[in-house]
Write an enzyme that holds these catalytic residues in place. Structure first.
Site, PDB file in Angstrom:
ATOM      1  N   HIS A  42     125.460 118.080  10.032  1.00  0.00           N
ATOM      2  CA  HIS A  42     124.976 116.795   9.797  1.00  0.00           C
ATOM      3  C   HIS A  42     125.898 115.777   9.443  1.00  0.00           C
ATOM      4  CE1 HIS A  42     120.556 117.791  10.927  1.00  0.00           C
ATOM      5  NE2 HIS A  42     121.246 117.586  11.766  1.00  0.00           N
ATOM      6  N   THR A  81     113.916 123.646   4.606  1.00  0.00           N
ATOM      7  CA  THR A  81     113.816 122.419   5.593  1.00  0.00           C
ATOM      8  C   THR A  81     112.453 122.538   5.915  1.00  0.00           C
ATOM      9  OG1 THR A  81     114.949 122.224   7.682  1.00  0.00           O
ATOM     10  CG2 THR A  81     114.798 124.189   7.011  1.00  0.00           C
TER      11      THR A  81
HETATM   12  P1  OAD Z   1     113.031 117.518   5.004  1.00  0.00           P
HETATM   13  O1  OAD Z   1     112.880 116.178   3.875  1.00  0.00           O
HETATM   14  O2  OAD Z   1     112.447 117.135   6.440  1.00  0.00           O
HETATM   15  O3  OAD Z   1     112.362 118.798   4.543  1.00  0.00           O
HETATM   16  C1  OAD Z   1     112.641 119.212   2.967  1.00  0.00           C
HETATM   17  C2  OAD Z   1     111.881 120.439   3.093  1.00  0.00           C
HETATM   18  O4  OAD Z   1     112.350 121.032   1.773  1.00  0.00           O
HETATM   19  C3  OAD Z   1     110.432 120.630   3.276  1.00  0.00           C
HETATM   20  O5  OAD Z   1     110.108 121.462   4.127  1.00  0.00           O
HETATM   21  C4  OAD Z   1     110.032 120.775   1.764  1.00  0.00           C
HETATM   22  O6  OAD Z   1     108.826 121.658   1.610  1.00  0.00           O
HETATM   23  C5  OAD Z   1     111.169 121.584   0.983  1.00  0.00           C
HETATM   24  N1  OAD Z   1     111.365 121.658  -0.140  1.00  0.00           N
HETATM   25  C6  OAD Z   1     111.052 120.657  -1.275  1.00  0.00           C
HETATM   26  N2  OAD Z   1     111.187 121.040  -2.576  1.00  0.00           N
HETATM   27  C7  OAD Z   1     112.000 122.319  -2.356  1.00  0.00           C
HETATM   28  C8  OAD Z   1     112.571 123.113  -3.202  1.00  0.00           C
HETATM   29  N3  OAD Z   1     112.339 122.918  -4.534  1.00  0.00           N
HETATM   30  N4  OAD Z   1     112.961 124.286  -2.828  1.00  0.00           N
HETATM   31  C9  OAD Z   1     112.889 124.541  -1.217  1.00  0.00           C
HETATM   32  N5  OAD Z   1     112.364 123.664  -0.492  1.00  0.00           N
HETATM   33  C10 OAD Z   1     111.773 122.612  -1.113  1.00  0.00           C
HETATM   34  O7  OAD Z   1     114.614 117.861   5.072  1.00  0.00           O
HETATM   35  P2  OAD Z   1     115.504 118.569   6.216  1.00  0.00           P
HETATM   36  O8  OAD Z   1     114.635 119.459   6.762  1.00  0.00           O
HETATM   37  O9  OAD Z   1     116.700 119.026   5.567  1.00  0.00           O
HETATM   38  O10 OAD Z   1     119.553 114.250   8.888  1.00  0.00           O
HETATM   39  O11 OAD Z   1     115.688 117.191   7.085  1.00  0.00           O
HETATM   40  C11 OAD Z   1     116.400 117.591   8.295  1.00  0.00           C
HETATM   41  C12 OAD Z   1     117.514 116.300   8.552  1.00  0.00           C
HETATM   42  O12 OAD Z   1     116.551 115.183   8.415  1.00  0.00           O
HETATM   43  C13 OAD Z   1     118.482 115.841   7.573  1.00  0.00           C
HETATM   44  O13 OAD Z   1     119.488 116.646   7.786  1.00  0.00           O
HETATM   45  C14 OAD Z   1     118.723 114.584   7.627  1.00  0.00           C
HETATM   46  C15 OAD Z   1     117.352 114.180   7.992  1.00  0.00           C
HETATM   47  O14 OAD Z   1     117.132 112.946   8.728  1.00  0.00           O
HETATM   48  C16 OAD Z   1     120.207 113.390   9.100  1.00  0.00           C
HETATM   49  O15 OAD Z   1     120.119 112.475   8.289  1.00  0.00           O
HETATM   50  C17 OAD Z   1     120.992 113.370  10.284  1.00  0.00           C
END
Ligand code: OAD
Length: 231
Positions: free
Chosen positions: A107, A174
């Site tokens: 991204h 994620t």
């Molecule tokens: P999300 O905010 O959708 O998901 C975050 C994940 O991290 C969730 O499943 C949480 O349970 C988990 N989480 C929280 N704390 C944690 C910890 N200490 N250890 C491990 N996991 C933990 O973020 P992404 O899935 O990365 O894109 O989001 C994907 C995309 O959506 C991003 O790259 C961004 C966003 O819109 C763009 O902006 C293009």
């Protein structure tokens, strides 16, 4: 000497959460504080580019104050025993700062901006760099080097090839809410062990080993499992 098994990691915002970087969809996450389609979409950028520049300037400044955590470090350490590839949805540079050598950003990257009139022209910036729609670098107006919603994901195809070459595949931190990134799992060959580390894991196909822990603890647990078989 036998080749090291290829360990492919698909990381998301959760791996950086313990470094103090906000995730997007958790309670209090970035998309609760900012309307995603205003600050992270192609339409939003066309409507109000100054707002989008400001949003990413703030993210970059926050990143400058953050440090890689134990989960990033363990991934680097695993390079001793595995051929580690990191495919990350994150735009931070914490994998690189922890020492990981093969990192593909699906991204985009906060620490680069690119020419508005030439997407292949990238310029590195500092944590304290503030850009605006009027910023000109080497004769070009610039924009954040971020894949906005409504835009193609140019690194997806190389990422699918890396996923398809995995001997072990690990998803960490994620929500698996955003495609095509969430679909990488489907490029992993049949029979390859798949792990998913996340304290609030999203539903995943049967056969995936879920480690329902924060990234720092979950990566330590994963390293124990992988190294037990290896050493
Ligand atoms: P999300 O905010 O959708 O998901 C975050 C994940 O991290 C969730 O499943 C949480 O349970 C988990 N989480 C929280 N704390 C944690 C910890 N200490 N250890 C491990 N996991 C933990 O973020 P992404 O899935 O990365 O894109 O989001 C994907 C995309 O959506 C991003 O790259 C961004 C966003 O819109 C763009 O902006 C293009």
């Amino acid at each position: 000497m036998t080749a090291k098994p290829r360990l492919v990691i698909s990381s998301g915002a959760g791996i950086s959460a313990e470094s103090g970087i906000s995730t997007f969809r958790d309670a209090g996450g970035l998309w609760e504080q900012y309307p995603v389609m205003d600050v992270a979409s192609a339409d939003g950028f066309a409507r109000n580019p100054a707002l989008v520049h400001r949003f990413y300037n703030e993210r970059r400044a926050d990143l400058g104050k953050a440090r890689p955590n134990r989960a990033h470090e363990i991934l680097h350490e695993l390079e001793e025993d595995f051929d580690v590839y990191v495919i990350t949805q994150n735009v931070d540079d914490l994998h690189e700062r922890a020492g990981s050598t093969k990192v593909l950003h699906l991204h985009g990257e906060l620490m680069k901006v690119r020419a508005v009139d030439n997407p292949s022209l990238l310029f590195p910036v500092g944590y304290d760099t503030c850009t605006t729609p009027d910023t000109v670098i080497e004769g070009h107006k610039v924009r954040p080097h971020i894949v906005f919603f409504q835009e193609a994901v140019p690194m997806f195809e190389p990422a699918t090839e890396i996923a398809g070459s995995a001997d072990i595949f690990v998803i960490v931190g994620t929500s698996l809410a955003v495609y095509p990134a969430a679909g990488l799992l489907h490029y992993v060959r049949a029979g390859v062990p798949v792990y998913y580390i996340d304290p609030r894991p999203s539903p995943v196909p049967a056969g995936v080993t879920v480690i329902p822990l924060p990234a720092t603890e979950g990566m330590a647990e994963l390293a124990r499992i992988l190294l037990k078989d290896r050493r």
